[in-house]
Design an enzyme around this catalytic site. Structure first.
Site, PDB file in Angstrom:
ATOM      1  N   LYS A 187      -8.125   7.198  -1.998  1.00 35.56           N
ATOM      2  CA  LYS A 187      -9.571   7.170  -2.214  1.00 35.56           C
ATOM      3  C   LYS A 187     -10.180   8.561  -1.985  1.00 35.56           C
ATOM      4  O   LYS A 187      -9.537   9.443  -1.417  1.00 35.56           O
ATOM      5  CB  LYS A 187     -10.213   6.112  -1.303  1.00 35.56           C
ATOM      6  CG  LYS A 187      -9.608   4.717  -1.464  1.00 35.56           C
ATOM      7  CD  LYS A 187      -9.905   4.098  -2.827  1.00 35.56           C
ATOM      8  CE  LYS A 187      -8.916   3.036  -3.268  1.00 35.56           C
ATOM      9  NZ  LYS A 187      -8.856   1.815  -2.527  1.00 35.56           N
TER      10      LYS A 187
HETATM   11  C1  LIG Z   1      -8.492   0.336  -2.495  1.00 37.12           C
HETATM   12  C2  LIG Z   1      -9.281  -0.803  -2.967  1.00 37.12           C
HETATM   13  C3  LIG Z   1      -9.476  -1.958  -2.183  1.00 37.12           C
HETATM   14  C4  LIG Z   1      -8.745  -2.210  -0.897  1.00 37.12           C
HETATM   15  O1  LIG Z   1      -8.776  -1.199   0.027  1.00 37.12           O
HETATM   16  P1  LIG Z   1      -7.571  -1.052   1.097  1.00 37.12           P
HETATM   17  O2  LIG Z   1      -8.134  -0.048   2.041  1.00 37.12           O
HETATM   18  O3  LIG Z   1      -6.395  -0.566   0.337  1.00 37.12           O
HETATM   19  O4  LIG Z   1      -7.370  -2.374   1.719  1.00 37.12           O
HETATM   20  C5  LIG Z   1     -10.285  -2.944  -2.665  1.00 37.12           C
HETATM   21  N1  LIG Z   1     -10.904  -2.833  -3.852  1.00 37.12           N
HETATM   22  C6  LIG Z   1     -10.747  -1.755  -4.639  1.00 37.12           C
HETATM   23  C7  LIG Z   1     -11.479  -1.686  -5.933  1.00 37.12           C
HETATM   24  C8  LIG Z   1      -9.916  -0.715  -4.230  1.00 37.12           C
HETATM   25  O5  LIG Z   1      -9.757   0.340  -5.043  1.00 37.12           O
END
Ligand SMILES: *Cc1c(COP(=O)(O)O)cnc(C)c1O
Length: 384
Positions: A187
């Site tokens: 992210k």
């Molecule tokens: C990364 C992501 C999640 C989940 O996040 P984690 O920290 O990996 O649990 C949920 N929704 C979207 C759209 C994501 O890109």
């Protein structure tokens, strides 16, 4: 043609500065390594970033979504409307709390949930909406909240990919209902693993804290009680220190990503790939934080599959990814009655999309190299 003289370009790579690495070492030496002062500082900084709204951290962006649903009172018998074009966590959490996900197809241009279809999917059982801002591109937030208000629905924004994104100058997270961020390494801001939930008031923040740690309440030195069924979702101070180090650079991260995205548009303009019908994202450099740069392949005009196309990129030293195959076609979802053909735009996007490299330490030359490779592969494998 293999470019063995050029380093492999991954599709994503976090940028961690030396001060953060030193800061993590300090946390490790401090004697307090799980949730503590760094976490408190991270929550305060995130709250300031989100216009002063209460923020609580969690150990993942999946936990934040699930707790968001619990705080919104979503449970058995409720329906939650979301998009089939997302990471599967988005709808898995709906089942996790005992409710039923209802999908609305995407707008093929924005690749986000189509708000007309969302509105058409509302029933008397609908309790909440989980919009997803794919690649960091928000939906029409004015329209989203107008729909929510009109139908009395809670919104749990899956802004996992949208940290640093804005809507008409307002930061995502600084307004709206419950807003969920993820700090997974891919992210735009990472805490290794982690997430944050932006809440409406202190009562919700207290509930979030309880769901985060076994439902425990503490009053004074000797007053422990547990009054809701919570889990174990707290963020470590090591993770919080990484997040704090990242937060300092978020404006630069976003600006660099926007500049790289512009370079992609320039690099593809007039090329073989676009000529064959390759799809590009919406060219928005004001709202989107450009979490990803996703093309869609004109597979009917090519003699190779997506997997072969990605292998060709790899041969040229370029990493790529797929974000995401349509959720409703996964086994768990088919077993619950979903079928191919139900959400054609999400299915088509999920079957043709390729995520190209985009991260802050990339250069315009790297982008140009990716564009050349994509054009070269498309030209080489053009049908007839
Ligand atoms: C990364 C992501 C999640 C989940 O996040 P984690 O920290 O990996 O649990 C949920 N929704 C979207 C759209 C994501 O890109």
């Amino acid at each position: 043609m293999t470019q063995s003289n050029v380093a492999f370009l991954p599709f994503v790579k976090p940028e961690i500065d030396e001060e953060t690495i030193q800061g993590v070492a300090d946390v490790l030496r401090s004697g307090w390594i799980t949730t503590g002062p760094q976490n408190q500082a991270f929550e305060a900084a995130l709250s300031a970033f989100c216009g002063g709204r209460p923020v609580r951290t969690f150990n993942s962006g999946t936990a934040t979504l699930e707790i968001g649903l619990r705080i919104a009172g979503v449970g058995a018998g409720d329906e939650v409307i979301t998009t089939p074009a997302s990471w599967v966590a988005t709808s898995n959490v709906v089942y996790e709390v005992g409710a039923t996900p209802v999908f609305a197809d995407i707008d093929p241009v924005t690749r986000n949930i189509d708000l007309d279809k969302l509105e058409a999917a509302i029933t008397p059982r609908t309790k909440a909406i989980i919009p997803v801002y794919l690649a960091g591109m928000p939906v029409d937030m004015d329209r989203l909240y107008a729909i929510a208000r009109q139908h009395g629905l809670r919104v749990i924004e899956d802004a996992a990919q949208a940290f640093g994104a804005t809507w008409n100058g307002k930061r995502i997270g600084a307004f709206g209902d419950l807003v969920s961020f993820s700090f997974h390494p891919n992210k735009n801001l990472t805490s290794i693993e982690g997430g944050a939930l932006v809440l409406n008031d202190e009562a919700e923040a207290l509930l979030a804290q309880k769901y985060r740690l076994q439902g425990i309440t503490r009053t004074g030195f000797d007053g422990m009680d547990c009054d809701v069924l919570g889990g174990k979702y707290n963020l470590t101070d090591v993770a919080a220190r990484v997040g704090l180090g990242q937060l300092k650079h978020i404006e630069r991260f976003t600006a660099q990503r926007r500049a790289l995205a512009r370079a992609y548009f320039a690099g593809f303009e007039g090329g073989a790939a676009v000529g064959l019908g390759m799809g590009l994202p919406v060219a928005d450099f004001a709202n989107s934080n450009w979490h990803m740069f996703q093309i869609t392949l004109p597979l009917e005009k090519l003699t190779i599959s997506r997997a072969d196309f990605m292998a060709q990129l790899k041969e040229r030293g370029i990493g790529s990814g797929v974000h995401y195959p349509a959720i409703h076609l996964f086994t768990l979802y088919r077993e619950r009655g979903f079928k191919a053909g139900m959400f054609p735009h999400a299915e088509r996007f999920g079957a043709t999309t390729v995520t190209l490299p985009l991260f802050t330490q990339m250069t315009n030359d790297d982008v140009a190299r990716v564009c050349r490779a994509v054009n070269e592969i498309c030209a080489q494998y053009a049908a007839g």
